[in-house]
Design a protein around this motif. Sequence first.
Motif, PDB file in Angstrom:
ATOM      1  N   ARG A   1       0.823  -1.206   0.000  1.00  0.00           N
ATOM      2  CA  ARG A   1       0.000   0.000   0.000  1.00  0.00           C
ATOM      3  C   ARG A   1       0.856   1.255   0.000  1.00  0.00           C
ATOM      4  NH1 ARG A   1      -4.539   0.167   4.411  1.00  0.00           N
ATOM      5  NH2 ARG A   1      -4.878   2.098   3.272  1.00  0.00           N
ATOM      6  N   GLU A   2       1.943   1.232   0.789  1.00  0.00           N
ATOM      7  CA  GLU A   2       2.835   2.390   0.836  1.00  0.00           C
ATOM      8  C   GLU A   2       3.476   2.650  -0.524  1.00  0.00           C
ATOM      9  OE1 GLU A   2       6.852   3.898   3.231  1.00  0.00           O
ATOM     10  OE2 GLU A   2       5.947   1.943   3.666  1.00  0.00           O
ATOM     11  N   GLU A   3       3.875   1.579  -1.214  1.00  0.00           N
ATOM     12  CA  GLU A   3       4.474   1.732  -2.540  1.00  0.00           C
ATOM     13  C   GLU A   3       3.473   2.303  -3.531  1.00  0.00           C
ATOM     14  OE1 GLU A   3       6.686  -1.026  -5.957  1.00  0.00           O
ATOM     15  OE2 GLU A   3       6.002  -1.903  -4.056  1.00  0.00           O
ATOM     16  N   ARG A   4       2.244   1.809  -3.497  1.00  0.00           N
ATOM     17  CA  ARG A   4       1.215   2.343  -4.392  1.00  0.00           C
ATOM     18  C   ARG A   4       0.917   3.804  -4.094  1.00  0.00           C
ATOM     19  NH1 ARG A   4      -4.061  -1.059  -5.262  1.00  0.00           N
ATOM     20  NH2 ARG A   4      -4.325   0.743  -6.625  1.00  0.00           N
ATOM     21  N   PHE A   5       0.868   4.157  -2.809  1.00  0.00           N
ATOM     22  CA  PHE A   5       0.619   5.543  -2.435  1.00  0.00           C
ATOM     23  C   PHE A   5       1.752   6.443  -2.916  1.00  0.00           C
ATOM     24  CE2 PHE A   5       1.058   9.056   0.628  1.00  0.00           C
ATOM     25  CZ  PHE A   5      -0.178   9.654   0.476  1.00  0.00           C
TER      26      PHE A   5
ATOM     27  N   SER B   1       3.179  10.462  -9.321  1.00  0.00           N
ATOM     28  CA  SER B   1       2.449  10.717 -10.567  1.00  0.00           C
ATOM     29  C   SER B   1       1.664  12.024 -10.483  1.00  0.00           C
ATOM     30  CB  SER B   1       1.507   9.549 -10.855  1.00  0.00           C
ATOM     31  OG  SER B   1       0.712   9.806 -11.990  1.00  0.00           O
ATOM     32  N   THR B   2       1.027  12.267  -9.325  1.00  0.00           N
ATOM     33  CA  THR B   2       0.275  13.519  -9.157  1.00  0.00           C
ATOM     34  C   THR B   2       1.199  14.728  -9.198  1.00  0.00           C
ATOM     35  OG1 THR B   2      -1.341  12.340  -7.790  1.00  0.00           O
ATOM     36  CG2 THR B   2      -1.329  14.745  -7.660  1.00  0.00           C
ATOM     37  N   ASN B   3       2.361  14.628  -8.564  1.00  0.00           N
ATOM     38  CA  ASN B   3       3.315  15.735  -8.578  1.00  0.00           C
ATOM     39  C   ASN B   3       3.800  16.029  -9.991  1.00  0.00           C
ATOM     40  OD1 ASN B   3       3.171  16.045  -5.800  1.00  0.00           O
ATOM     41  ND2 ASN B   3       4.881  14.656  -5.405  1.00  0.00           N
TER      42      ASN B   3
ATOM     43  N   LEU C   1       3.235  19.494 -12.067  1.00  0.00           N
ATOM     44  CA  LEU C   1       4.370  20.221 -12.645  1.00  0.00           C
ATOM     45  C   LEU C   1       4.153  20.508 -14.119  1.00  0.00           C
ATOM     46  CD1 LEU C   1       7.244  21.338 -12.479  1.00  0.00           C
ATOM     47  CD2 LEU C   1       8.081  19.007 -12.904  1.00  0.00           C
ATOM     48  N   TRP C   2       3.739  19.483 -14.869  1.00  0.00           N
ATOM     49  CA  TRP C   2       3.518  19.680 -16.299  1.00  0.00           C
ATOM     50  C   TRP C   2       2.344  20.620 -16.556  1.00  0.00           C
ATOM     51  CZ3 TRP C   2       7.097  18.883 -19.611  1.00  0.00           C
ATOM     52  CH2 TRP C   2       8.035  17.859 -19.434  1.00  0.00           C
TER      53      TRP C   2
END
Length: 247
Positions: A200-204, A210-212, A216-217
Amino acid sequence: ASCVALTWLFAEFRLIIYLHHFGRNLSKMWPSLVKTLVCLFLYLSCSSALYFHIGETEKKCFIEEIPDETMVVGKYKTQLFDKSINDYLPSSPGVGMHVEVRDPDDKVLLSKAYSSEGRFTFTSHTPGEHVLCLYSNSTKWGLFAGGKLRVHLDIQVGEHAIDYSQIAAKDKLTELQLRVRQLLDQVEQIQKEQNYQRYREERFRQTSESTNQRVLWWSIAQTIILLVTGFWQMRHLKSFFEAKKLV
Protein backbone atom coordinates in the motif's frame (compact mmCIF):
# COMPACT_ATOMS: atom_id res chain seq x y z
CA ALA A 1 0.07 -2.58 15.78
CA SER A 2 1.67 -5.45 13.84
CA CYS A 3 5.02 -4.85 15.54
CA VAL A 4 3.38 -4.87 18.97
CA ALA A 5 1.52 -8.10 18.21
CA LEU A 6 4.71 -9.65 16.84
CA THR A 7 6.57 -8.71 20.04
CA TRP A 8 3.84 -10.34 22.15
CA LEU A 9 3.98 -13.48 20.01
CA PHE A 10 7.76 -13.88 20.35
CA ALA A 11 7.57 -13.25 24.09
CA GLU A 12 4.84 -15.87 24.41
CA PHE A 13 6.81 -18.30 22.26
CA ARG A 14 9.89 -17.90 24.44
CA LEU A 15 7.74 -18.43 27.53
CA ILE A 16 6.37 -21.68 26.17
CA ILE A 17 9.85 -22.99 25.31
CA TYR A 18 11.05 -22.06 28.79
CA LEU A 19 8.15 -23.91 30.34
CA HIS A 20 8.82 -26.89 28.13
CA HIS A 21 12.36 -27.22 29.53
CA PHE A 22 11.46 -26.47 33.13
CA GLY A 23 7.91 -27.81 33.15
CA ARG A 24 8.57 -30.33 35.91
CA ASN A 25 9.34 -27.60 38.43
CA LEU A 26 6.51 -25.37 37.25
CA SER A 27 3.78 -27.98 36.90
CA LYS A 28 1.64 -26.24 39.50
CA MET A 29 1.78 -22.95 37.59
CA TRP A 30 0.86 -24.46 34.24
CA PRO A 31 -2.99 -24.22 34.46
CA SER A 32 -2.93 -20.49 35.29
CA LEU A 33 -0.37 -19.83 32.55
CA VAL A 34 -2.48 -21.70 30.03
CA LYS A 35 -5.45 -19.50 30.92
CA THR A 36 -3.30 -16.40 30.46
CA LEU A 37 -2.10 -17.59 27.06
CA VAL A 38 -5.64 -18.36 25.94
CA CYS A 39 -6.80 -14.90 27.00
CA LEU A 40 -3.93 -13.32 25.10
CA PHE A 41 -4.78 -15.37 22.03
CA LEU A 42 -8.39 -14.27 22.19
CA TYR A 43 -7.26 -10.66 22.60
CA LEU A 44 -5.13 -10.89 19.47
CA SER A 45 -7.86 -12.58 17.43
CA CYS A 46 -9.08 -10.81 14.32
CA SER A 47 -12.68 -11.50 13.45
CA SER A 48 -15.56 -9.21 12.65
CA ALA A 49 -19.13 -10.17 13.58
CA LEU A 50 -22.15 -8.05 12.73
CA TYR A 51 -25.74 -8.21 11.61
CA PHE A 52 -27.66 -6.13 9.09
CA HIS A 53 -31.10 -5.95 7.49
CA ILE A 54 -31.92 -6.31 3.82
CA GLY A 55 -35.09 -6.10 1.79
CA GLU A 56 -36.49 -8.66 -0.59
CA THR A 57 -34.34 -7.66 -3.59
CA GLU A 58 -31.71 -5.60 -1.76
CA LYS A 59 -27.99 -6.29 -2.10
CA LYS A 60 -25.48 -5.57 0.66
CA CYS A 61 -21.75 -5.30 -0.05
CA PHE A 62 -18.78 -5.03 2.30
CA ILE A 63 -15.15 -4.15 1.62
CA GLU A 64 -12.43 -6.12 3.37
CA GLU A 65 -8.72 -5.38 3.01
CA ILE A 66 -6.99 -8.75 2.71
CA PRO A 67 -3.32 -9.64 2.06
CA ASP A 68 -2.45 -12.07 -0.70
CA GLU A 69 -2.64 -15.84 -0.20
CA THR A 70 -4.89 -15.46 2.84
CA MET A 71 -7.81 -17.72 3.65
CA VAL A 72 -11.10 -16.10 4.62
CA VAL A 73 -14.02 -17.92 6.22
CA GLY A 74 -17.46 -16.38 6.51
CA LYS A 75 -20.41 -17.68 8.50
CA TYR A 76 -23.93 -16.30 8.22
CA LYS A 77 -27.43 -16.91 9.50
CA THR A 78 -30.69 -15.38 8.30
CA GLN A 79 -33.77 -14.48 10.33
CA LEU A 80 -37.04 -13.56 8.67
CA PHE A 81 -39.29 -10.94 10.23
CA ASP A 82 -42.73 -12.25 11.21
CA LYS A 83 -45.41 -9.57 11.45
CA SER A 84 -47.71 -11.83 13.48
CA ILE A 85 -45.32 -11.90 16.42
CA ASN A 86 -43.58 -8.61 15.54
CA ASP A 87 -40.18 -10.25 15.87
CA TYR A 88 -37.58 -12.19 13.90
CA LEU A 89 -37.93 -15.96 13.62
CA PRO A 90 -35.13 -18.10 15.06
CA SER A 91 -34.56 -19.65 11.64
CA SER A 92 -35.68 -19.02 8.08
CA PRO A 93 -36.18 -22.31 6.22
CA GLY A 94 -36.56 -21.91 2.50
CA VAL A 95 -34.74 -18.59 2.41
CA GLY A 96 -31.43 -18.76 0.56
CA MET A 97 -28.51 -16.37 0.26
CA HIS A 98 -26.25 -15.75 -2.70
CA VAL A 99 -22.64 -14.87 -1.87
CA GLU A 100 -20.36 -13.13 -4.34
CA VAL A 101 -16.72 -12.15 -3.75
CA ARG A 102 -14.60 -10.01 -6.10
CA ASP A 103 -10.90 -9.26 -5.81
CA PRO A 104 -9.24 -5.83 -6.37
CA ASP A 105 -9.02 -6.61 -10.11
CA ASP A 106 -12.81 -7.15 -10.16
CA LYS A 107 -12.38 -10.87 -10.81
CA VAL A 108 -14.98 -13.18 -9.28
CA LEU A 109 -13.46 -15.41 -6.61
CA LEU A 110 -16.73 -16.85 -5.36
CA SER A 111 -20.29 -16.79 -6.63
CA LYS A 112 -22.56 -19.39 -5.12
CA ALA A 113 -26.04 -19.80 -3.66
CA TYR A 114 -26.38 -21.12 -0.12
CA SER A 115 -29.21 -22.00 2.24
CA SER A 116 -30.59 -19.83 5.04
CA GLU A 117 -27.57 -20.63 7.22
CA GLY A 118 -24.15 -21.59 6.00
CA ARG A 119 -20.43 -21.13 5.68
CA PHE A 120 -18.32 -19.98 2.73
CA THR A 121 -14.56 -19.99 2.19
CA PHE A 122 -12.22 -18.36 -0.31
CA THR A 123 -8.51 -17.57 -0.63
CA SER A 124 -7.19 -14.23 -1.82
CA HIS A 125 -4.57 -14.16 -4.58
CA THR A 126 -4.18 -10.39 -4.92
CA PRO A 127 -3.62 -7.99 -1.99
CA GLY A 128 -6.11 -5.19 -1.61
CA GLU A 129 -9.78 -4.46 -1.14
CA HIS A 130 -12.07 -7.42 -1.71
CA VAL A 131 -15.79 -6.81 -2.18
CA LEU A 132 -18.14 -9.25 -0.46
CA CYS A 133 -21.81 -9.05 -1.50
CA LEU A 134 -24.83 -10.92 -0.17
CA TYR A 135 -28.40 -10.91 -1.43
CA SER A 136 -31.41 -13.18 -0.98
CA ASN A 137 -33.28 -15.30 -3.49
CA SER A 138 -36.50 -13.29 -3.46
CA THR A 139 -38.54 -16.05 -5.12
CA LYS A 140 -38.38 -18.11 -1.93
CA TRP A 141 -39.98 -15.50 0.27
CA GLY A 142 -42.08 -13.49 -2.16
CA LEU A 143 -45.04 -13.98 0.18
CA PHE A 144 -43.28 -11.76 2.67
CA ALA A 145 -43.15 -8.75 0.36
CA GLY A 146 -42.30 -5.64 2.24
CA GLY A 147 -40.74 -7.61 5.08
CA LYS A 148 -37.18 -7.56 6.31
CA LEU A 149 -34.50 -10.16 6.61
CA ARG A 150 -31.85 -9.99 9.32
CA VAL A 151 -28.48 -11.48 8.39
CA HIS A 152 -25.84 -12.31 11.01
CA LEU A 153 -22.39 -12.31 9.43
CA ASP A 154 -19.06 -13.37 10.95
CA ILE A 155 -15.88 -12.98 8.88
CA GLN A 156 -12.58 -14.49 9.99
CA VAL A 157 -9.32 -13.75 8.19
CA GLY A 158 -6.00 -15.57 8.19
CA GLU A 159 -5.06 -17.97 10.97
CA HIS A 160 -8.30 -17.12 12.78
CA ALA A 161 -10.17 -18.97 10.04
CA ILE A 162 -8.33 -22.21 10.85
CA ASP A 163 -10.04 -24.81 13.01
CA TYR A 164 -7.18 -25.82 15.32
CA SER A 165 -9.26 -28.35 17.23
CA GLN A 166 -9.74 -30.30 14.01
CA ILE A 167 -6.02 -30.05 13.22
CA ALA A 168 -5.11 -31.28 16.70
CA ALA A 169 -7.44 -34.26 16.37
CA LYS A 170 -6.20 -35.11 12.88
CA ASP A 171 -2.45 -34.76 13.51
CA LYS A 172 -2.65 -35.89 17.17
CA LEU A 173 -0.86 -32.81 18.47
CA THR A 174 -0.22 -32.10 22.12
CA GLU A 175 -1.32 -28.84 23.69
CA LEU A 176 2.19 -27.42 23.43
CA GLN A 177 2.61 -28.47 19.80
CA LEU A 178 -0.78 -27.02 18.92
CA ARG A 179 0.07 -23.72 20.61
CA VAL A 180 3.39 -23.51 18.75
CA ARG A 181 1.50 -24.19 15.52
CA GLN A 182 -0.85 -21.32 16.33
CA LEU A 183 2.05 -18.99 17.08
CA LEU A 184 3.75 -19.84 13.79
CA ASP A 185 0.53 -19.19 11.89
CA GLN A 186 0.11 -15.86 13.67
CA VAL A 187 3.68 -14.81 12.83
CA GLU A 188 3.07 -15.75 9.19
CA GLN A 189 -0.14 -13.72 9.13
CA ILE A 190 1.65 -10.70 10.65
CA GLN A 191 4.31 -10.96 7.94
CA LYS A 192 1.58 -10.97 5.30
CA GLU A 193 0.00 -7.89 6.88
CA GLN A 194 3.35 -6.11 6.90
CA ASN A 195 3.94 -7.01 3.25
CA TYR A 196 0.50 -5.68 2.42
CA GLN A 197 1.24 -2.41 4.23
CA ARG A 198 4.47 -2.09 2.23
CA TYR A 199 2.47 -2.74 -0.93
CA ARG A 200 0.00 0.00 0.00
CA GLU A 201 2.84 2.39 0.84
CA GLU A 202 4.47 1.73 -2.54
CA ARG A 203 1.21 2.34 -4.39
CA PHE A 204 0.62 5.54 -2.43
CA ARG A 205 4.14 6.75 -3.24
CA GLN A 206 3.63 6.01 -6.95
CA THR A 207 0.32 7.87 -6.91
CA SER A 208 1.92 10.86 -5.17
CA GLU A 209 4.83 10.98 -7.62
CA SER A 210 2.45 10.72 -10.57
CA THR A 211 0.28 13.52 -9.16
CA ASN A 212 3.32 15.73 -8.58
CA GLN A 213 4.49 15.20 -12.15
CA ARG A 214 1.06 16.05 -13.52
CA VAL A 215 0.89 19.21 -11.42
CA LEU A 216 4.37 20.22 -12.64
CA TRP A 217 3.52 19.68 -16.30
CA TRP A 218 0.19 21.48 -15.85
CA SER A 219 2.01 24.48 -14.33
CA ILE A 220 4.47 24.51 -17.24
CA ALA A 221 1.60 24.28 -19.73
CA GLN A 222 -0.19 27.18 -18.02
CA THR A 223 2.97 29.30 -18.14
CA ILE A 224 3.47 28.56 -21.84
CA ILE A 225 -0.17 29.41 -22.59
CA LEU A 226 0.11 32.71 -20.70
CA LEU A 227 3.33 33.64 -22.56
CA VAL A 228 1.84 32.77 -25.94
CA THR A 229 -1.37 34.67 -25.13
CA GLY A 230 0.60 37.74 -23.98
CA PHE A 231 2.79 37.67 -27.08
CA TRP A 232 -0.28 37.39 -29.32
CA GLN A 233 -2.01 40.30 -27.54
CA MET A 234 1.07 42.52 -27.93
CA ARG A 235 1.29 41.69 -31.66
CA HIS A 236 -2.42 42.34 -32.07
CA LEU A 237 -2.30 45.69 -30.25
CA LYS A 238 0.77 46.75 -32.22
CA SER A 239 -0.90 45.96 -35.52
CA PHE A 240 -4.07 47.76 -34.35
CA PHE A 241 -2.20 50.94 -33.47
CA GLU A 242 -0.24 50.80 -36.72
CA ALA A 243 -3.50 50.48 -38.68
CA LYS A 244 -4.96 53.51 -36.85
CA LYS A 245 -1.65 55.35 -37.45
CA LEU A 246 -1.31 55.99 -33.74
CA VAL A 247 2.27 54.74 -33.66
